[in-house]
Design an enzyme around this catalytic site. Structure first.
Site, PDB file in Angstrom:
ATOM      1  N   SER A  61      73.037  82.918  37.349  1.00  0.00           N
ATOM      2  CA  SER A  61      73.080  84.163  36.915  1.00  0.00           C
ATOM      3  C   SER A  61      74.335  84.723  37.862  1.00  0.00           C
ATOM      4  O   SER A  61      75.246  85.484  37.138  1.00  0.00           O
ATOM      5  CB  SER A  61      71.755  85.010  37.354  1.00  0.00           C
ATOM      6  OG  SER A  61      70.920  84.775  36.160  1.00  0.00           O
ATOM      7  N   LYS A  78      57.988  87.832  38.741  1.00  0.00           N
ATOM      8  CA  LYS A  78      58.310  88.676  37.914  1.00  0.00           C
ATOM      9  C   LYS A  78      57.162  89.643  37.512  1.00  0.00           C
ATOM     10  O   LYS A  78      57.087  90.731  37.420  1.00  0.00           O
ATOM     11  CB  LYS A  78      58.290  87.892  36.604  1.00  0.00           C
ATOM     12  CG  LYS A  78      59.727  87.365  36.478  1.00  0.00           C
ATOM     13  CD  LYS A  78      59.913  86.511  34.873  1.00  0.00           C
ATOM     14  CE  LYS A  78      61.335  85.515  35.105  1.00  0.00           C
ATOM     15  NZ  LYS A  78      61.453  84.878  33.909  1.00  0.00           N
ATOM     16  N   ASN A 115      62.004  91.204  34.335  1.00  0.00           N
ATOM     17  CA  ASN A 115      63.023  90.134  34.957  1.00  0.00           C
ATOM     18  C   ASN A 115      64.217  90.910  35.272  1.00  0.00           C
ATOM     19  O   ASN A 115      65.331  90.650  35.679  1.00  0.00           O
ATOM     20  CB  ASN A 115      63.340  89.068  33.837  1.00  0.00           C
ATOM     21  CG  ASN A 115      63.964  89.669  32.777  1.00  0.00           C
ATOM     22  OD1 ASN A 115      63.970  90.556  32.527  1.00  0.00           O
ATOM     23  ND2 ASN A 115      64.883  88.625  32.375  1.00  0.00           N
ATOM     24  N   ASP A 132      63.725  88.712  28.996  1.00  0.00           N
ATOM     25  CA  ASP A 132      63.431  87.426  28.695  1.00  0.00           C
ATOM     26  C   ASP A 132      63.167  87.357  27.022  1.00  0.00           C
ATOM     27  O   ASP A 132      63.322  86.390  26.232  1.00  0.00           O
ATOM     28  CB  ASP A 132      62.504  86.785  29.430  1.00  0.00           C
ATOM     29  CG  ASP A 132      62.969  86.276  30.619  1.00  0.00           C
ATOM     30  OD1 ASP A 132      63.937  86.146  31.016  1.00  0.00           O
ATOM     31  OD2 ASP A 132      62.106  86.430  31.773  1.00  0.00           O
ATOM     32  N   GLY A 164      52.221  75.733  26.162  1.00  0.00           N
ATOM     33  CA  GLY A 164      51.985  76.508  27.649  1.00  0.00           C
ATOM     34  C   GLY A 164      51.788  77.974  27.674  1.00  0.00           C
ATOM     35  O   GLY A 164      51.653  78.541  26.295  1.00  0.00           O
ATOM     36  N   GLY A 206      52.202  80.046  30.302  1.00  0.00           N
ATOM     37  CA  GLY A 206      52.621  80.688  31.618  1.00  0.00           C
ATOM     38  C   GLY A 206      53.371  81.993  31.242  1.00  0.00           C
ATOM     39  O   GLY A 206      53.124  82.629  30.280  1.00  0.00           O
TER      40      GLY A 206
HETATM   41  P1  NDP Z   1      54.514  79.201  34.712  1.00  0.00           P
HETATM   42  O1  NDP Z   1      54.465  78.079  35.822  1.00  0.00           O
HETATM   43  O2  NDP Z   1      54.064  80.467  34.535  1.00  0.00           O
HETATM   44  O3  NDP Z   1      53.748  78.003  33.338  1.00  0.00           O
HETATM   45  C1  NDP Z   1      53.901  76.827  33.362  1.00  0.00           C
HETATM   46  C2  NDP Z   1      53.150  76.286  32.143  1.00  0.00           C
HETATM   47  O4  NDP Z   1      53.655  75.142  31.890  1.00  0.00           O
HETATM   48  C3  NDP Z   1      51.669  76.461  32.269  1.00  0.00           C
HETATM   49  O5  NDP Z   1      50.971  76.805  31.134  1.00  0.00           O
HETATM   50  C4  NDP Z   1      51.362  74.925  32.507  1.00  0.00           C
HETATM   51  O6  NDP Z   1      49.828  74.441  32.160  1.00  0.00           O
HETATM   52  C5  NDP Z   1      52.354  74.046  31.791  1.00  0.00           C
HETATM   53  N1  NDP Z   1      52.793  72.777  32.308  1.00  0.00           N
HETATM   54  C6  NDP Z   1      53.314  72.556  33.459  1.00  0.00           C
HETATM   55  N2  NDP Z   1      53.491  71.256  33.511  1.00  0.00           N
HETATM   56  C7  NDP Z   1      53.170  70.581  32.413  1.00  0.00           C
HETATM   57  C8  NDP Z   1      52.758  69.267  32.023  1.00  0.00           C
HETATM   58  N3  NDP Z   1      53.443  68.417  32.544  1.00  0.00           N
HETATM   59  N4  NDP Z   1      52.075  69.268  30.552  1.00  0.00           N
HETATM   60  C9  NDP Z   1      51.832  70.157  30.093  1.00  0.00           C
HETATM   61  N5  NDP Z   1      51.599  71.484  30.494  1.00  0.00           N
HETATM   62  C10 NDP Z   1      52.536  71.637  31.435  1.00  0.00           C
HETATM   63  O7  NDP Z   1      56.022  78.889  34.105  1.00  0.00           O
HETATM   64  P2  NDP Z   1      57.226  80.031  33.325  1.00  0.00           P
HETATM   65  O8  NDP Z   1      56.354  80.312  32.071  1.00  0.00           O
HETATM   66  O9  NDP Z   1      57.464  80.872  34.420  1.00  0.00           O
HETATM   67  O10 NDP Z   1      58.224  78.867  33.056  1.00  0.00           O
HETATM   68  C11 NDP Z   1      58.156  77.808  32.084  1.00  0.00           C
HETATM   69  C12 NDP Z   1      59.537  77.438  31.923  1.00  0.00           C
HETATM   70  O11 NDP Z   1      60.477  78.341  31.389  1.00  0.00           O
HETATM   71  C13 NDP Z   1      60.221  76.913  33.043  1.00  0.00           C
HETATM   72  O12 NDP Z   1      60.661  75.445  32.636  1.00  0.00           O
HETATM   73  C14 NDP Z   1      61.652  77.669  33.302  1.00  0.00           C
HETATM   74  O13 NDP Z   1      62.641  77.142  33.835  1.00  0.00           O
HETATM   75  C15 NDP Z   1      61.795  78.062  31.806  1.00  0.00           C
HETATM   76  N6  NDP Z   1      62.427  79.651  31.467  1.00  0.00           N
HETATM   77  C16 NDP Z   1      63.601  79.580  30.893  1.00  0.00           C
HETATM   78  C17 NDP Z   1      64.382  80.818  30.797  1.00  0.00           C
HETATM   79  C18 NDP Z   1      65.463  80.921  29.938  1.00  0.00           C
HETATM   80  O14 NDP Z   1      66.311  81.794  29.948  1.00  0.00           O
HETATM   81  N7  NDP Z   1      65.905  79.813  29.029  1.00  0.00           N
HETATM   82  C19 NDP Z   1      63.888  81.933  31.222  1.00  0.00           C
HETATM   83  C20 NDP Z   1      62.337  81.852  31.913  1.00  0.00           C
HETATM   84  C21 NDP Z   1      62.042  80.774  32.106  1.00  0.00           C
HETATM   85  P3  NDP Z   1      48.569  74.633  33.300  1.00  0.00           P
HETATM   86  O15 NDP Z   1      48.221  75.894  32.795  1.00  0.00           O
HETATM   87  O16 NDP Z   1      47.665  73.493  32.585  1.00  0.00           O
HETATM   88  O17 NDP Z   1      48.996  74.338  34.560  1.00  0.00           O
END
Ligand code: NDP
Length: 269
Positions: free
Chosen positions: A22, A69, A90, A105, A126, A128
């Site tokens: 950024s 966030k 964000n 986002d 996912g 998250g």
């Molecule tokens: P969170 O930590 O909030 O959520 C992660 C999610 O991924 C959970 O649902 C988790 O499942 C799941 N997960 C993690 N590892 C695995 C795996 N090996 N197999 C299956 N499920 C998995 O993360 P965020 O939502 O904050 O971020 C997610 C991604 O988004 C990141 O990689 C981040 O870099 C990217 N991102 C990109 C942006 C962009 O502008 N392009 C902006 C914001 C984020 P469980 O609940 O079972 O643990």
């Protein structure tokens, strides 16, 4: 064009934050558009300190990345637009000593899929923070999202907000126009976000695939490529969320296309 505007002190709060591009995007664009300001990085361990740090350092505006966030949402005096539903922010802007919060986002993601036509049903892998943002923006734009997550814990939020949400055990295969990987699987490992055979079946019946992870052909995208589906990574989402944040930082005085052009150039520096 030169705007007569007080110099802006901007930052990104995160933990970790050293990897963030950024500062490159925003500083390059400030220079290109002859604006006055400087964008730094702030490594913040304790999200509860965000407001205090923001004011004591004299920042005018900020971006917030993982894992703060939700803390940023709580730190705001006022939250605008879709961020109210997502409950995560964000982008924050100081106005009359008040913190105003935005979520760029969500609209950034939507902008990034505009080239994909005829999407009515989406499967989000996912559950998250990113999945929350994407689920709400899709719903606002008449696209029906279904959430599929490895574990059950994070599904409550989605069910409470009226979304279809399943754990791996509960899920039954259906057809979706687009498959969106919002998990961090593949970010720093070779993991797929779902069992290979099931993922292969879902992708085969879909039209498009997108990963929010950027600058990387993740195992998910490799599989999409193998199955001849149009795919893209999260670079455009990153670009558009930054463009929309920049517009707020500079009080809507800078032109959207000029910001986008400068940031696209900055991404390849
Ligand atoms: P969170 O930590 O909030 O959520 C992660 C999610 O991924 C959970 O649902 C988790 O499942 C799941 N997960 C993690 N590892 C695995 C795996 N090996 N197999 C299956 N499920 C998995 O993360 P965020 O939502 O904050 O971020 C997610 C991604 O988004 C990141 O990689 C981040 O870099 C990217 N991102 C990109 C942006 C962009 O502008 N392009 C902006 C914001 C984020 P469980 O609940 O079972 O643990």
């Amino acid at each position: 064009m030169t705007y007569k505007m007080k110099s802006k002190l901007l930052t990104i709060f995160g933990d970790p934050v050293s990897h963030s591009i950024s500062p490159i995007l925003h500083n390059f664009t400030i220079k290109e558009l002859s604006l006055n300001g400087c964008y730094t990085r702030y490594h913040l361990s304790d999200g509860d300190k965000l407001r205090e740090v923001f004011f004591s350092c004299g920042f005018d505006s900020a971006n917030i990345t993982v894992p703060h966030k939700e803390a940023a949402f709580k730190a705001c005096d006022e939250v605008v637009g879709i961020a109210k539903k997502i409950k995560a922010v964000n982008t924050i802007v100081k106005k009359d000593q008040k913190l105003i919060g935005y979520n760029t986002d969500a609209p950034g993601f939507f902008e990034s899929i505009k080239e994909f036509q005829g999407i009515k049903k989406a499967l989000l892998l996912g559950a998250g923070g990113t999945a929350k943002a994407i689920a709400h923006i899709l719903k606002e734009n008449s696209i029906k999202p279904t959430i599929l997550n490895r574990s059950k814990n994070r599904l409550t939020y989605f069910k409470d907000n009226g979304f279809l949400a399943y754990s791996w055990e509960e899920f039954r295969v259906d057809r979706y126009d687009i498959i969106i990987n919002t998990t961090s699987a593949g970010l720093s490992n070779d993991a797929l976000p779902l069992k290979r055979e099931l993922l292969r079946e879902l992708i085969s019946h879909s039209n498009y695939c997108i990963d929010v992870i950027y600058n990387k052909l993740t195992p998910f995208l490799k599989l999409s490529k193998e199955l001849n589906k149009p795919y893209k990574d999260g670079s455009d989402m990153l670009l558009y969320q930054a463009v929309l944040a920049f517009i707020e930082f500079f009080e809507h005085k800078a032109n959207k296309n000029s910001i986008k052009k400068a940031m696209q150039e900055a991404m390849f520096l």
